[in-house]
Design a protein around this motif. Sequence first.
Motif, PDB file in Angstrom:
ATOM      1  N   PHE A  62       0.828  -1.214   0.000  1.00 34.03           N
ATOM      2  CA  PHE A  62       0.000   0.000   0.000  1.00 34.03           C
ATOM      3  C   PHE A  62       0.859   1.260   0.000  1.00 34.03           C
ATOM      4  CE2 PHE A  62      -3.588  -2.571   2.063  1.00 34.03           C
ATOM      5  CZ  PHE A  62      -4.277  -2.702   0.866  1.00 34.03           C
ATOM      6  N   VAL A  63       1.912   1.295   0.810  1.00 31.09           N
ATOM      7  CA  VAL A  63       2.805   2.458   0.860  1.00 31.09           C
ATOM      8  C   VAL A  63       3.475   2.668  -0.495  1.00 31.09           C
ATOM      9  CG1 VAL A  63       4.955   3.339   1.883  1.00 31.09           C
ATOM     10  CG2 VAL A  63       3.157   2.391   3.352  1.00 31.09           C
ATOM     11  N   LYS A  64       3.915   1.584  -1.105  1.00 30.53           N
ATOM     12  CA  LYS A  64       4.535   1.659  -2.434  1.00 30.53           C
ATOM     13  C   LYS A  64       3.582   2.301  -3.448  1.00 30.53           C
ATOM     14  CE  LYS A  64       6.143  -1.429  -6.057  1.00 30.53           C
ATOM     15  NZ  LYS A  64       6.260  -2.831  -6.438  1.00 30.53           N
ATOM     16  N   ASN A  65       2.294   2.124  -3.228  1.00 29.56           N
ATOM     17  CA  ASN A  65       1.278   2.681  -4.114  1.00 29.56           C
ATOM     18  C   ASN A  65       0.693   3.995  -3.578  1.00 29.56           C
ATOM     19  OD1 ASN A  65       0.692   0.745  -6.510  1.00 29.56           O
ATOM     20  ND2 ASN A  65       1.140  -0.554  -4.742  1.00 29.56           N
ATOM     21  N   ASN A  66       1.472   4.656  -2.706  1.00 31.09           N
ATOM     22  CA  ASN A  66       1.154   5.992  -2.192  1.00 31.09           C
ATOM     23  C   ASN A  66      -0.145   6.077  -1.401  1.00 31.09           C
ATOM     24  OD1 ASN A  66       3.513   7.206  -3.309  1.00 31.09           O
ATOM     25  ND2 ASN A  66       2.528   7.017  -5.305  1.00 31.09           N
ATOM     26  N   LEU A  67      -0.438   5.027  -0.650  1.00 30.43           N
ATOM     27  CA  LEU A  67      -1.600   5.060   0.232  1.00 30.43           C
ATOM     28  C   LEU A  67      -1.146   5.263   1.674  1.00 30.43           C
ATOM     29  CD1 LEU A  67      -3.606   2.023  -1.175  1.00 30.43           C
ATOM     30  CD2 LEU A  67      -4.185   4.423  -1.429  1.00 30.43           C
ATOM     31  N   ASN A  68      -1.971   5.958   2.447  1.00 35.69           N
ATOM     32  CA  ASN A  68      -1.792   5.983   3.890  1.00 35.69           C
ATOM     33  C   ASN A  68      -2.264   4.625   4.409  1.00 35.69           C
ATOM     34  OD1 ASN A  68      -1.097   8.830   4.108  1.00 35.69           O
ATOM     35  ND2 ASN A  68      -3.224   9.205   3.567  1.00 35.69           N
ATOM     36  N   VAL A  69      -1.656   4.156   5.486  1.00 37.72           N
ATOM     37  CA  VAL A  69      -2.051   2.870   6.062  1.00 37.72           C
ATOM     38  C   VAL A  69      -2.322   3.048   7.544  1.00 37.72           C
ATOM     39  CG1 VAL A  69      -1.396   0.456   6.442  1.00 37.72           C
ATOM     40  CG2 VAL A  69      -0.622   1.639   4.372  1.00 37.72           C
ATOM     41  N   ILE A  70      -3.439   2.494   7.977  1.00 41.01           N
ATOM     42  CA  ILE A  70      -3.819   2.533   9.390  1.00 41.01           C
ATOM     43  C   ILE A  70      -3.991   1.083   9.827  1.00 41.01           C
ATOM     44  CG2 ILE A  70      -5.491   3.381  11.073  1.00 41.01           C
ATOM     45  CD1 ILE A  70      -6.190   5.406   8.585  1.00 41.01           C
ATOM     46  N   ILE A  71      -3.305   0.720  10.911  1.00 40.33           N
ATOM     47  CA  ILE A  71      -3.311  -0.659  11.392  1.00 40.33           C
ATOM     48  C   ILE A  71      -3.790  -0.686  12.850  1.00 40.33           C
ATOM     49  CG2 ILE A  71      -1.956  -2.774  11.674  1.00 40.33           C
ATOM     50  CD1 ILE A  71       0.210  -1.368   9.876  1.00 40.33           C
ATOM     51  N   PRO A  72      -4.984  -1.190  13.108  1.00 38.56           N
ATOM     52  CA  PRO A  72      -5.453  -1.320  14.492  1.00 38.56           C
ATOM     53  C   PRO A  72      -5.216  -2.739  15.023  1.00 38.56           C
ATOM     54  CG  PRO A  72      -7.314  -1.443  12.967  1.00 38.56           C
ATOM     55  CD  PRO A  72      -6.064  -1.333  12.140  1.00 38.56           C
ATOM     56  N   TYR A  73      -4.485  -2.856  16.146  1.00 39.25           N
ATOM     57  CA  TYR A  73      -4.201  -4.185  16.688  1.00 39.25           C
ATOM     58  C   TYR A  73      -3.500  -4.037  18.040  1.00 39.25           C
ATOM     59  CZ  TYR A  73      -3.008  -9.165  16.515  1.00 39.25           C
ATOM     60  OH  TYR A  73      -2.908 -10.501  16.765  1.00 39.25           O
ATOM     61  N   PRO A  74      -3.772  -4.936  19.002  1.00 33.03           N
ATOM     62  CA  PRO A  74      -3.034  -4.908  20.275  1.00 33.03           C
ATOM     63  C   PRO A  74      -1.560  -5.253  20.028  1.00 33.03           C
ATOM     64  CG  PRO A  74      -5.026  -6.245  20.458  1.00 33.03           C
ATOM     65  CD  PRO A  74      -4.834  -5.943  19.008  1.00 33.03           C
ATOM     66  N   LEU A  75      -0.687  -4.512  20.674  1.00 33.01           N
ATOM     67  CA  LEU A  75       0.743  -4.624  20.375  1.00 33.01           C
ATOM     68  C   LEU A  75       1.555  -4.696  21.664  1.00 33.01           C
ATOM     69  CD1 LEU A  75       2.560  -4.421  17.819  1.00 33.01           C
ATOM     70  CD2 LEU A  75       2.640  -1.961  18.213  1.00 33.01           C
ATOM     71  N   ASP A  76       2.416  -5.714  21.763  1.00 34.81           N
ATOM     72  CA  ASP A  76       3.357  -5.759  22.880  1.00 34.81           C
ATOM     73  C   ASP A  76       4.718  -5.236  22.413  1.00 34.81           C
ATOM     74  OD1 ASP A  76       4.646  -7.852  21.514  1.00 34.81           O
ATOM     75  OD2 ASP A  76       3.840  -9.404  22.818  1.00 34.81           O
ATOM     76  N   LYS A  77       5.650  -5.130  23.324  1.00 32.50           N
ATOM     77  CA  LYS A  77       6.956  -4.535  23.026  1.00 32.50           C
ATOM     78  C   LYS A  77       7.717  -5.314  21.951  1.00 32.50           C
ATOM     79  CE  LYS A  77      10.474  -1.757  23.809  1.00 32.50           C
ATOM     80  NZ  LYS A  77      10.482  -0.317  23.822  1.00 32.50           N
ATOM     81  N   GLU A  78       7.710  -6.633  22.039  1.00 31.51           N
ATOM     82  CA  GLU A  78       8.426  -7.448  21.056  1.00 31.51           C
ATOM     83  C   GLU A  78       7.875  -7.215  19.647  1.00 31.51           C
ATOM     84  OE1 GLU A  78       9.101 -12.162  19.942  1.00 31.51           O
ATOM     85  OE2 GLU A  78       8.313 -11.633  21.911  1.00 31.51           O
ATOM     86  N   ASN A  79       6.552  -7.195  19.525  1.00 25.61           N
ATOM     87  CA  ASN A  79       5.948  -6.984  18.210  1.00 25.61           C
ATOM     88  C   ASN A  79       6.119  -5.542  17.743  1.00 25.61           C
ATOM     89  OD1 ASN A  79       5.208  -9.680  17.998  1.00 25.61           O
ATOM     90  ND2 ASN A  79       3.280  -9.322  19.068  1.00 25.61           N
TER      91      ASN A  79
END
Length: 154
Positions: A62-79
Amino acid sequence: MIIFLNGSINSGKSTIAKLLAEKLGNSAIVEIDSLRDFIDWMPLDKSIPINLENAVAVTKVFVKNNLNVIIPYPLDKENYNYLVSELDGLHVFTLSPRLEVALQDRGSRKLTQWEKERIKYHYSIGINNPDFGIIIDNSDETEEQTANKILSKI
């Protein structure tokens, strides 16, 4: 632009992601839970690294195709460390409503007992209060206020 929305289940990640996508335009929302559906037979702890790797790959396209990306997800430090190593210019925000707010049914969503227990688990391990990104207590904010606060910090 890549925006990652961290937070527990029922913290508002998906709702805020949709609002941000509307406000920014030209945006894709990468729902990692949708990527998990491909391997839903696999135990959650085994699927998370694969899901994140797939999310990174999709995000890069998506970034390569000039789109903004929004990612919703629970995240720990390792990830978080993995994502930062893979994605340039990552903006990370944690939605952190008070626990009693996160445990409430909101809108048409009725929490299952599994979701309530998972929320308590997320809070017990600090998903809502990480040592990375910007933390937003959205307990008493409207969705619009939360989205605008995120945009003002980018």
